[in-house]
Design an enzyme around this catalytic site. Structure first.
Site, PDB file in Angstrom:
ATOM      1  N   SER A   1       3.832   0.083  -0.742  1.00 42.59           N
ATOM      2  CA  SER A   1       5.182  -0.257  -1.219  1.00 42.59           C
ATOM      3  C   SER A   1       5.586  -1.673  -0.840  1.00 42.59           C
ATOM      4  CB  SER A   1       6.197   0.748  -0.666  1.00 42.59           C
ATOM      5  OG  SER A   1       5.915   2.047  -1.122  1.00 42.59           O
TER       6      SER A   1
ATOM      7  N   ASP B   1       8.211   1.905   6.558  1.00 41.75           N
ATOM      8  CA  ASP B   1       7.078   1.382   7.317  1.00 41.75           C
ATOM      9  C   ASP B   1       6.242   0.453   6.445  1.00 41.75           C
ATOM     10  OD1 ASP B   1       5.968   3.144   5.569  1.00 41.75           O
ATOM     11  OD2 ASP B   1       4.836   4.277   7.052  1.00 41.75           O
TER      12      ASP B   1
ATOM     13  N   ASP C   1       2.290  -0.401   5.426  1.00 36.28           N
ATOM     14  CA  ASP C   1       0.862  -0.083   5.447  1.00 36.28           C
ATOM     15  C   ASP C   1       0.089  -1.397   5.450  1.00 36.28           C
ATOM     16  OD1 ASP C   1       1.297   2.732   5.238  1.00 36.28           O
ATOM     17  OD2 ASP C   1       1.695   2.450   3.099  1.00 36.28           O
TER      18      ASP C   1
ATOM     19  N   ASP D   1       1.447   1.335   9.840  1.00 36.24           N
ATOM     20  CA  ASP D   1       0.268   2.191   9.733  1.00 36.24           C
ATOM     21  C   ASP D   1      -0.917   1.273   9.499  1.00 36.24           C
ATOM     22  OD1 ASP D   1       1.830   4.388  10.050  1.00 36.24           O
ATOM     23  OD2 ASP D   1       1.722   5.062   7.966  1.00 36.24           O
TER      24      ASP D   1
ATOM     25  N   LYS E   1      10.964   6.380  -7.109  1.00 41.93           N
ATOM     26  CA  LYS E   1      10.793   6.679  -5.694  1.00 41.93           C
ATOM     27  C   LYS E   1      12.075   7.242  -5.087  1.00 41.93           C
ATOM     28  CE  LYS E   1       8.889   3.496  -3.111  1.00 41.93           C
ATOM     29  NZ  LYS E   1       7.881   4.186  -2.270  1.00 41.93           N
TER      30      LYS E   1
ATOM     31  N   TYR F   1       8.508  13.857  -2.275  1.00 38.46           N
ATOM     32  CA  TYR F   1       7.805  12.614  -1.943  1.00 38.46           C
ATOM     33  C   TYR F   1       7.082  12.816  -0.615  1.00 38.46           C
ATOM     34  CZ  TYR F   1       7.025   7.538  -1.585  1.00 38.46           C
ATOM     35  OH  TYR F   1       6.454   6.279  -1.495  1.00 38.46           O
TER      36      TYR F   1
END
Length: 639
Positions: A62, A73, A75, A127, A188, A197
């Site tokens: 995202s 968060d 990624d 993450d 989303k 989700y």
């Protein structure tokens, strides 16, 4: 407008927040490069290799697509040269991160499908996944779209590397990036508000929703964002799963990596909702979808189509699409899953492991012969409890259960299924060496009315509060018995005029009459409805001459079940006593037929029940009957 509705839902970050994310990401990448150089020195590699080792941390998902929300968060992919082992990343680099004062809540999950390090750095959650490529150093301008990077890497590195490659490929394949991003933000937000989700719990994650939106953008390249949202629901409400969603043709590079192909791989044939990633090796991003989650998502997509059609006709606004449902009103039965530990550190790992296995519990429930659907709520409920005067950290999850039709009243024992799940979690924890003394799990089944919160002071508060039921039913007695009918009266504060009751009639007489009452001659009955006379030779008794039966009040013994238009599907409400408590019907005077409660309008389209004369075929003189100024013209045909 759609964009204004998204702004009102606070999904966009401001410039300061975006700048903070960029700064923190650069600091994390500098820390990673510093660790790689230290690792080269520990391995006694040549100085030229140490100085040029490079290293990159690149965001994907995202954040890369620029559709992330506030507080989301990041990624990120950590890329290293081929001489860096995976286990070193999950040990040595984790230790370096732990030594940083700004790092909080760090944990390494090396046994996951995609191994990951979770942490909070300068207040931002990350993450981190790891991939090493067959290079001596990592340049700044590394081309991740080059398929040759996938040569000679293992499946874990391929999955990690593909996270960035897929995101980059999606952006390249959409015709209008701006409309794609705005549409994806709307989808989303809708998916999160409607609780669908979560890739971990068997729904769709960010990549899957992005691919679905990208496909709509390809089908309608010139459409605006609001039109794309409407097309999204229209197309996928009619999609025939398991026909796969593909952004481009699947091509195998033959680098000994598994590619989604149901013609070759038997396991791929069982996928219910295949959404295929566009970069090599192409994979199904929705292998976690179960029959229950597919049914729930399709139900929400159909609702989305209905709402967007209302929006197009200006009968609703975008806010209706983003309404949040009440999970506690949707089902009658729930599975309560709780994971607790003695300390925060223990609970962080224990809750993560238990949550990752909820999908297995849903699958076990789906296989039960009595259960039609199992719906895991994506929202968890953290908190603390006191056990033997000791504080324990706890997280609770709820799973709604819908039994098959006709099975609700059976005595169903779910204990074996729940115990099987508990044993699986404990066994997995012992194999991963994450289990510690004090980690507990409990799984119980209960009805909705028995759900409660435990407040900090120890008191219990019911979760579900039934909505007040309308008491509009009235007990109707026979007029011949001389008893008067009683009805529930409205509140005295109401401004609506109170209706008065006519004697010996089930109709309530309202002051404002819509129909003019017919004149009743002297000697007639107290009823205002004219009575029909019996024809000679007819077996019919004297009954009111009417084909339409009218209901003015709900009667005992009637039960109303909510329809699809109700906000809480699956929940039935009774507005009157059950049929078993209904009083016996009284007989009308001078007739053998029992008196039945008034019913709603029923149109009798069957053959006539009165005898016809022996006259010749053809129309005869019309017969007129009057009821409240409604003129019914009956034309009789001979046989």
């Amino acid at each position: 407008m759609l964009s204004e509705s998204l702004k009102s839902n606070n999904v966009f970050e401001d410039a300061l927040e975006l700048q903070h994310r960029e700064t923190v990401l650069k600091r994390l990448e500098s820390l990673y490069k510093e660790w790689l150089k230290q690792l080269c020195e520990e391995m006694n590699l040549p100085e030229s290799v140490t100085e040029n080792v490079g290293g990159k941390i690149v965001p994907f998902g995202s954040y890369y697509l620029e559709v992330h929300t506030k507080g989301a968060d990041i990624d990120a992919l950590c890329v290293a040269p081929g001489f860096v082992e995976r286990n070193v990343f999950f040990t040595s680099f984790v230790e370096k991160l732990k030594a940083q004062e700004e790092v909080k809540d760090i944990r390494a999950i090396e046994k996951a499908f995609v191994p990951v390090i979770k942490l909070t750095y300068y207040g931002i959650e990350f993450d981190l996944v790891f991939a090493r490529v067959a290079l001596k150093s990592i340049p700044e301008n590394l081309n991740f779209r080059n398929n040759n990077l996938m040569k000679g890497i293992n499946k874990f590195c391929a999955r990690s590397l593909n996270g960035y490659r897929v995101t980059e490929e999606i952006v390249r394949l959409v015709p209008n990036v701006y409309n794609f991003r705005l549409t994806l933000r709307a989808i989303k937000l809708w998916a999160k508000r409607r609780n669908i989700y979560s890739n971990m719990l068997g729904f769709l994650g960010g990549v899957s929703w992005a691919i679905l939106v990208a496909k709509i953008c390809q089908l309608y390249p010139n459409a605006t964002a609001s039109t794309l949202v409407s097309k999204f629901f229209k197309v996928y409400s009619n999609w025939e799963w398991p026909i796969p969603i593909l952004l481009k043709e699947i091509k195998d590079c033959y680098f000994n990596l598994p590619v989604w192909n149901p013609m070759v791989n038997v396991s791929d044939r069982s996928h219910l909702m295949p959404i295929i990633t566009p970069s090599y090796p192409q994979q199904n991003s929705t292998f976690n979808v179960t029959p229950s989650t597919l049914a729930i998502m399709m139900e929400e997509i159909r609702r989305g189509r209905a709402v967007t059609e209302e929006i197009q006709q200006k009968e609703a606004t975008w806010s209706k699409l983003f309404e949040t449902p009440n999970f506690f009103e949707k089902y009658q039965h729930y599975i309560v899953l709780q994971a607790s530990a003695a300390t925060d550190k223990q609970h962080l790992e224990w809750a993560g492991l238990v949550e990752s296995k909820i999908r297995l519990l849903v699958g076990t429930l789906e296989r039960n012969q009595h259960i039609a659907l199992a719906h895991a709520n994506v929202q968890s409920f953290p908190g603390s409890i006191m056990v033997n005067n000791k504080k324990r950290i706890r997280t609770m999850w709820l799973i709604g259960v819908r039994f098959k039709e006709g099975h609700e009243k059976l005595k169903i024992n779910l204990t074996p299924d729940l115990l099987s799940f508990s044993d699986t979690v404990y066994s997995q924890a012992e194999r991963c060496k994450t289990y510690e003394e004090g980690m507990t799990i409990s799984v119980t089944s209960m009805k909705r009315e028995n759900l409660y919160w435990v407040m900090p002071d120890g008191q219990k508060k019911a979760i579900f509060t039934p909505k007040p039921r309308h008491t509009g039913s009235a007990s109707v007695a026979s007029c011949s018995s001389g008893q008067k009918s009683t009805a529930t009266e409205p509140s005295s504060s109401s401004t609506v005029p109170r209706a008065t009751k006519r004697p010996c009639s089930t109709q309530s007489q309202s002051p404002a009459k819509k129909f003019k009452e017919p004149t009743v001659s002297e000697g007639s009955s107290s009823s205002t409805v004219p009575q029909a006379t019996k024809r000679p030779g007819s077996p019919q008794s004297e009954t009111p001459a009417k084909k339409l039966k009218e209901e003015t009040e709900s009667t005992p013994g009637t039960k109303r079940t909510r329809t699809d238009e109700d906000p809480t599907p699956g929940v039935s409400f009774s507005e009157s006593p059950t049929p078993t408590s209904s009083p016996p019907s009284a007989k009308r005077r001078d007739t053998s037929e029992p008196e039945t409660p008034a019913k709603k309008f029923k149109y009798d389209l069957g053959p006539p029940t009165v005898e016809l004369s022996d006259s010749t075929p053809g129309p005869t003189m019309p017969v007129h009957s009057m009821k409240r100024a409604i003129k019914l013209q009956l034309i009789k045909y001979g046989t």
